[in-house]
Write a protein that holds these residues in place. Structure first.
Motif, PDB file in Angstrom:
ATOM      1  N   HIS A 292       0.847  -1.198   0.000  1.00  0.00           N
ATOM      2  CA  HIS A 292       0.000   0.000   0.000  1.00  0.00           C
ATOM      3  C   HIS A 292       0.881   1.246   0.000  1.00  0.00           C
ATOM      4  N   GLU A 293       0.468   2.270  -0.747  1.00  0.00           N
ATOM      5  CA  GLU A 293       1.071   3.611  -0.610  1.00  0.00           C
ATOM      6  C   GLU A 293       0.393   4.233   0.597  1.00  0.00           C
ATOM      7  N   LEU A 294       1.177   4.765   1.505  1.00  0.00           N
ATOM      8  CA  LEU A 294       0.576   5.132   2.793  1.00  0.00           C
ATOM      9  C   LEU A 294       0.578   6.619   3.102  1.00  0.00           C
ATOM     10  N   LYS A 295      -0.388   6.992   3.940  1.00  0.00           N
ATOM     11  CA  LYS A 295      -0.354   8.286   4.626  1.00  0.00           C
ATOM     12  C   LYS A 295      -0.381   7.944   6.106  1.00  0.00           C
ATOM     13  N   ILE A 296       0.610   8.399   6.852  1.00  0.00           N
ATOM     14  CA  ILE A 296       0.658   8.053   8.274  1.00  0.00           C
ATOM     15  C   ILE A 296       0.657   9.341   9.089  1.00  0.00           C
ATOM     16  N   GLY A 297      -0.178   9.397  10.098  1.00  0.00           N
ATOM     17  CA  GLY A 297      -0.200  10.566  10.975  1.00  0.00           C
ATOM     18  C   GLY A 297      -0.018  10.124  12.409  1.00  0.00           C
ATOM     19  N   GLN A 298       0.797  10.857  13.150  1.00  0.00           N
ATOM     20  CA  GLN A 298       1.055  10.498  14.545  1.00  0.00           C
ATOM     21  C   GLN A 298       0.884  11.746  15.404  1.00  0.00           C
ATOM     22  N   PHE A 299       0.167  11.608  16.508  1.00  0.00           N
ATOM     23  CA  PHE A 299      -0.037  12.766  17.383  1.00  0.00           C
ATOM     24  C   PHE A 299       0.418  12.409  18.797  1.00  0.00           C
TER      25      PHE A 299
ATOM     26  N   ARG B  38      -3.296  14.386  33.546  1.00  0.00           N
ATOM     27  CA  ARG B  38      -3.203  13.068  34.205  1.00  0.00           C
ATOM     28  C   ARG B  38      -1.764  12.704  34.478  1.00  0.00           C
ATOM     29  N   HIS B  39      -0.828  13.610  34.137  1.00  0.00           N
ATOM     30  CA  HIS B  39       0.591  13.363  34.342  1.00  0.00           C
ATOM     31  C   HIS B  39       1.008  12.130  33.536  1.00  0.00           C
ATOM     32  N   GLY B  40       0.532  12.075  32.273  1.00  0.00           N
ATOM     33  CA  GLY B  40       0.833  10.912  31.436  1.00  0.00           C
ATOM     34  C   GLY B  40       1.098  11.334  30.005  1.00  0.00           C
ATOM     35  N   GLU B  41       2.172  12.098  29.814  1.00  0.00           N
ATOM     36  CA  GLU B  41       2.432  12.670  28.483  1.00  0.00           C
ATOM     37  C   GLU B  41       3.168  11.728  27.532  1.00  0.00           C
ATOM     38  N   ALA B  42       3.653  10.567  28.046  1.00  0.00           N
ATOM     39  CA  ALA B  42       4.420   9.672  27.166  1.00  0.00           C
ATOM     40  C   ALA B  42       3.479   9.006  26.170  1.00  0.00           C
ATOM     41  N   GLY B  43       3.927   8.871  24.926  1.00  0.00           N
ATOM     42  CA  GLY B  43       3.163   8.091  23.955  1.00  0.00           C
ATOM     43  C   GLY B  43       2.481   8.924  22.888  1.00  0.00           C
ATOM     44  N   PHE B  44       1.696   8.244  22.063  1.00  0.00           N
ATOM     45  CA  PHE B  44       1.078   8.884  20.898  1.00  0.00           C
ATOM     46  C   PHE B  44      -0.042   8.010  20.335  1.00  0.00           C
ATOM     47  N   VAL B  45      -0.824   8.599  19.425  1.00  0.00           N
ATOM     48  CA  VAL B  45      -1.763   7.829  18.594  1.00  0.00           C
ATOM     49  C   VAL B  45      -1.253   7.908  17.165  1.00  0.00           C
ATOM     50  N   ARG B  46      -1.293   6.789  16.460  1.00  0.00           N
ATOM     51  CA  ARG B  46      -0.805   6.757  15.070  1.00  0.00           C
ATOM     52  C   ARG B  46      -1.890   6.161  14.173  1.00  0.00           C
TER      53      ARG B  46
ATOM     54  N   MET C 123     -15.919  -0.156  10.535  1.00  0.00           N
ATOM     55  CA  MET C 123     -16.866   0.617   9.703  1.00  0.00           C
ATOM     56  C   MET C 123     -16.218   1.123   8.414  1.00  0.00           C
ATOM     57  N   GLY C 124     -14.928   0.817   8.216  1.00  0.00           N
ATOM     58  CA  GLY C 124     -14.249   1.257   6.992  1.00  0.00           C
ATOM     59  C   GLY C 124     -14.060   2.764   6.947  1.00  0.00           C
ATOM     60  N   ALA C 125     -13.675   3.359   8.076  1.00  0.00           N
ATOM     61  CA  ALA C 125     -13.525   4.821   8.136  1.00  0.00           C
ATOM     62  C   ALA C 125     -12.366   5.313   7.281  1.00  0.00           C
ATOM     63  N   THR C 126     -12.521   6.527   6.754  1.00  0.00           N
ATOM     64  CA  THR C 126     -11.407   7.187   6.062  1.00  0.00           C
ATOM     65  C   THR C 126     -10.806   8.210   7.026  1.00  0.00           C
ATOM     66  N   LEU C 127      -9.682   8.793   6.621  1.00  0.00           N
ATOM     67  CA  LEU C 127      -9.050   9.824   7.461  1.00  0.00           C
ATOM     68  C   LEU C 127     -10.034  10.963   7.722  1.00  0.00           C
ATOM     69  N   GLN C 128     -10.797  11.338   6.682  1.00  0.00           N
ATOM     70  CA  GLN C 128     -11.751  12.454   6.844  1.00  0.00           C
ATOM     71  C   GLN C 128     -12.852  12.116   7.853  1.00  0.00           C
ATOM     72  N   ASP C 129     -13.303  10.839   7.845  1.00  0.00           N
ATOM     73  CA  ASP C 129     -14.346  10.446   8.812  1.00  0.00           C
ATOM     74  C   ASP C 129     -13.860  10.675  10.243  1.00  0.00           C
ATOM     75  N   ILE C 130     -12.607  10.296  10.474  1.00  0.00           N
ATOM     76  CA  ILE C 130     -12.082  10.412  11.844  1.00  0.00           C
ATOM     77  C   ILE C 130     -11.803  11.879  12.174  1.00  0.00           C
TER      78      ILE C 130
ATOM     79  N   GLU D 285      -6.684  14.158  15.733  1.00  0.00           N
ATOM     80  CA  GLU D 285      -5.479  14.950  15.457  1.00  0.00           C
ATOM     81  C   GLU D 285      -4.481  14.138  14.622  1.00  0.00           C
ATOM     82  N   ALA D 286      -4.368  12.821  14.944  1.00  0.00           N
ATOM     83  CA  ALA D 286      -3.450  11.968  14.166  1.00  0.00           C
ATOM     84  C   ALA D 286      -3.947  11.844  12.727  1.00  0.00           C
ATOM     85  N   ALA D 287      -5.293  11.742  12.576  1.00  0.00           N
ATOM     86  CA  ALA D 287      -5.862  11.662  11.217  1.00  0.00           C
ATOM     87  C   ALA D 287      -5.612  12.975  10.481  1.00  0.00           C
ATOM     88  N   MET D 288      -5.792  14.093  11.191  1.00  0.00           N
ATOM     89  CA  MET D 288      -5.538  15.406  10.561  1.00  0.00           C
ATOM     90  C   MET D 288      -4.068  15.550  10.193  1.00  0.00           C
TER      91      MET D 288
END
Ligand code: FAD
Ligand code: NAD
Length: 465
Positions: A371-378, A389-397, A430-437, A453-456
Motif C-alpha cells: 500500500h502507498e501510505l499516509k501516516i499521521g502520529q499525534f 493526568r501526568h501521562g504525556e508519554a506516547g502517541f496515537v498513530r 466501519m471502513g472509516a477514512t481519514l476524513q471520517d475520523i 489529530e493523528a488523522a488530521m
C-alpha cells in the motif's frame, strides 16, 4: 453409562466456549457444554481478569509510594504504603468467583446443560466425559472444540519450586525480593511491571533483540523507558540455560555469549502458550493441524464436517475477545444463519505501563501489503488531558491508504489507551477514512482527541502540533 444427545456440544467453557453455548442457547439450539475445571476458562480464572486486578493493585501501590517519597510534581505526600498481598489476592479471587457465578447464571438462563468433567472424543459425533459420578456419553450433531491453551514449559526449567507460570505468579501471597522473568512478551511484561511496582527487583530475560517482538520499536520505546525508570533490568538476546546448582537463581547466556547467574527468589516463565489437546482423543478424529494447533477455515470449521474449533486451541492471536467472536459466529452457523468471519481487525492490547493498543495493520505490515501510505502520529505531550493526568508519554498513530484515505490500522501507546481500542476498532470495522475520523467531534479534554489529530496530521493539517 449415562447417555445424552444434543444438537450442539461445546468442549471447554472459556470465553470461546461459554459465549458459543450462550448464543446457541439464545437461538433455541439444544446445547451441552463440558468443562473440566472452572467456568470461564484461563481468561477468567488465571488470565485476563486476575492479571488486570493485580496490575491495578500494583498501580495503586506505586502511586501511594510515589506520594510517600514526595515524588509527585503536584505536591502530594502520604505515609509509606503497606500492602497485604494476601488480602489483594483474596480480593482478586472474589472478583473471579463473582464472574464464575455470572457465567453459570448466563448459561442457565440460555438453557444450556453444563456437564463437569474431562471430555474425550470417541468419534466425530461422540464424546465421553469422565465425571465425578462416572462416565457420560454425549452424542451431538455438531461439536465445538474450545479447549484453550496452557503455559509452555521449558524442559530445562520445569514448573515447580521457585519456577512458576503466570498462574503461580497470580497466586503469590508475598512479593518476591528478586524476580527473574523469562520471556519479555505480553505476560512477562504485564506481570513483571506489576511486581516491579510492588517492590520486587525484576530482571527480564528475552531471547529476541527486542521486547514485545510483535510491536514496532516506536510503540515499545515508551515501555522500555518506563521499565528502566522502575529499575527493571531487561536482557535482550539472552538465553535461559537452567537453574543455578543451588536452585537460588537462573543461569543465562547473555547476548555476547557469556554465562551469567541471576539470583532469584522466583523465576517466572512466560515464553508463550500451547494448545490444550492432551487426552482429548484427537487420534480418533481426522483433523488438519497447524503445528500443534487445530487448523480452521474462515467459519472455524475443521477438516471434519460438523466439528468446529475456536479460540486459543486454533493459535494466534490468543485473545479472549477473538475467542468470543468466533464462538458467537459458530453458534449462528450451527443455527443455520449466514455467517462468515468478515472482521477487519482484532484489537490487541498490552496492559503494560504505558499501555499499547493496535488494530489493523502496522506501517510495516501495510507497506508489505504494497500500500502507498499516509501516516499521521499525534503525541500525548500535546494533549491537555494527558498532561492533567501526568501521562504525556506516547502517541496515537493512524495508518491509511494514500488515495482512498481508507484507514488500514491504528496504534497507540500511552497511559489509559486501552479504552481507546473501542473507537479504533469501530473505525476499522466501519471502513472509516481519514476524513471520517478527522470530522468526528471528540470531546475536550480527553485522550481521544489525539485520534482525530493523528488523522488530521496524516491529511497534513493537525491543529495542535
Ligand atoms: P480457555 O480460556 O483456555 O478455556 C478453555 C477451557 O477448556 C478451560 O476452562 C479448560 O479447563 C477447558 N478444557 C480443556 N480441555 C478440556 C476437556 N478435555 N474437557 C473439558 N474441558 C476442557 N487475553 C485477552 O484478550 N486480554 C487479556 O488481557 C489477556 N490477559 C491474559 C493474561 C494471562 C496471564 C493469560 C494466561 C492469558 C491472557 N489472555 C488475555 C489470553 C486469554 O486468557 C485467552 O486468549 C482466552 O482465555 C482463550 O479462550 P478459550 O476459550 O480459547 O480458552
Ligand atoms: P508471548 O508470545 O507474548 O511472549 C513470549 C516471549 O518469550 C517472546 O517475546 C519470545 O521471544 C520469548 N521467548 C520465547 N522463548 C524464550 C526463551 N527460551 N528464553 C527467553 N525468551 C523466550 O507469550 P506470553 O507472554 O506467554 O503470552 C501468551 C499468549 O497469551 C499471548 O500470545 C497473548 O496472545 C496472550 N495474552 C494476551 C494478553 C493481552 O491481550 N493483554 C495478556 C497476556 C497474554
Amino acid at each position: 453409562m449415562t447417555e445424552i444427545t444434543c444438537k450442539l456440544l461445546v468442549i471447554g467453557a472459556g470465553p470461546g466456549g461459554y459465549v458459543c453455548a450462550i448464543r446457541a442457547g439464545q437461538l433455541g439450539i439444544d446445547t451441552v457444554i463440558v468443562e473440566s475445571t472452572k467456568l470461564g476458562g484461563s481468561c477468567l480464572n488465571v488470565g485476563c481478569i486476575p492479571s488486570k486486578a493485580m496490575i491495578h493493585v500494583a498501580e495503586e501501590f506505586e502511586k501511594a509510594a510515589e506520594a510517600a517519597a514526595g515524588k509527585t510534581p503536584f505536591g502530594l505526600t502520604a505515609a509509606e504504603p503497606k500492602l497485604d498481598l494476601k488480602q489483594a489476592v483474596a480480593w482478586k479471587d472474589g472478583i473471579v468467583q463473582r464472574l464464575n457465578n455470572g457465567v453459570a447464571g448466563l448459561l442457565r438462563k440460555a438453557k444450556v446443560k453444563i456437564v463437569h468433567g474431562k471430555a474425550r472424543f470417541r468419534d466425530g459425533k461422540t464424546v465421553v466425559v469422565e465425571t465425578e459420578t462416572g462416565p457420560k456419553t454425549i452424542q451431538a450433531e455438531a461439536i465445538v472444540i474450545a479447549t484453550g491453551s496452557a503455559p509452555v514449559e521449558l524442559s530445562f526449567l520445569p514448573f515447580g519450586g521457585n519456577v512458576i507460570s503466570s498462574t503461580g505468579a497470580l497466586a503469590l501471597t508475598e512479593v518476591p525480593k528478586r524476580l527473574v522473568v523469562v520471556g519479555g512478551g505480553y505476560i512477562g511484561l504485564e506481570l513483571g511491571t506489576a511486581f516491579a511496582k510492588l517492590g520486587a527487583k525484576v530482571t527480564v530475560v528475552e531471547a529476541q533483540d527486542k521486547i514485545l517482538p510483535l510491536y514496532d520499536a516506536e510503540l515499545t520505546g515508551p515501555i522500555s523507558k518506563r521499565l528502566t525508570a522502575l529499575g527493571v533490568e531487561v536482557l535482550l538476546g539472552a538465553k535461559a540455560l537452567g537453574p543455578t546448582p543451588k536452585g537460588d537463581g537462573l543461569r543465562i547466556e547473555t547476548a555476547d555469549g557469556k554465562e551469567r547467574s541471576l539470583p532469584a527468589d522466583k523465576i517466572l516463565v512466560t515464553v508463550g502458550r500451547k494448545p490444550v489437546t492432551d487426552g482429548l482423543g484427537l487420534e480418533n478424529l481426522v483433523l488438519d493441524m497447524d503445528g500443534r494447533f487445530i487448523r480452521i477455515g474462515e467459519r472455524c470449521e475443521t477438516a471434519m464436517r460438523g466439528i468446529y474449533a475456536i479460540g486459543d486451541v486454533t493459535g494466534e492471536p490468543m485473545l479472549a475477545h477473538r475467542a468470543m467472536a468466533q464462538g458467537e459466529m459458530v453458534a449462528e452457523i450451527v443455527a443455520g444463519l449466514p455467517r462468515a468471519w468478515d472482521k477487519r481487525g482484532i484489537a490487541a492490547i498490552c496492559f503494560t505501563d504505558p499501555e499499547i493498543v493496535s488494530v489493523g495493520l502496522s506501517p510495516d505490515e501495510a507497506k508489505r501489503a504494497d500500500h502507498e501510505l499516509k501516516i499521521g502520529q499525534f503525541p500525548f505531550a500535546a494533549n491537555g488531558r494527558a498532561m492533567t493526568r501526568h501521562g504525556e508519554a506516547g502517541f496515537v498513530r493512524v495508518v491509511a491508504q494514500a488515495g482512498s484515505e481508507l484507514v488500514l490500522g491504528i496504534q497507540a501507546v500511552g497511559q489509559g489507551v486501552s479504552e481507546l481500542s473501542a473507537a479504533f476498532g469501530l473505525a476499522i470495522e466501519m471502513g472509516a477514512t481519514l476524513q471520517d475520523i478527522a470530522g468526528t467531534i471528540h470531546a475536550h479534554p480527553t485522550l481521544g482527541e489525539a485520534f482525530p489529530e493523528a488523522a488530521m496530521k496524516a491529511l497534513g493539517h493537525a491543529l495542535h502540533i
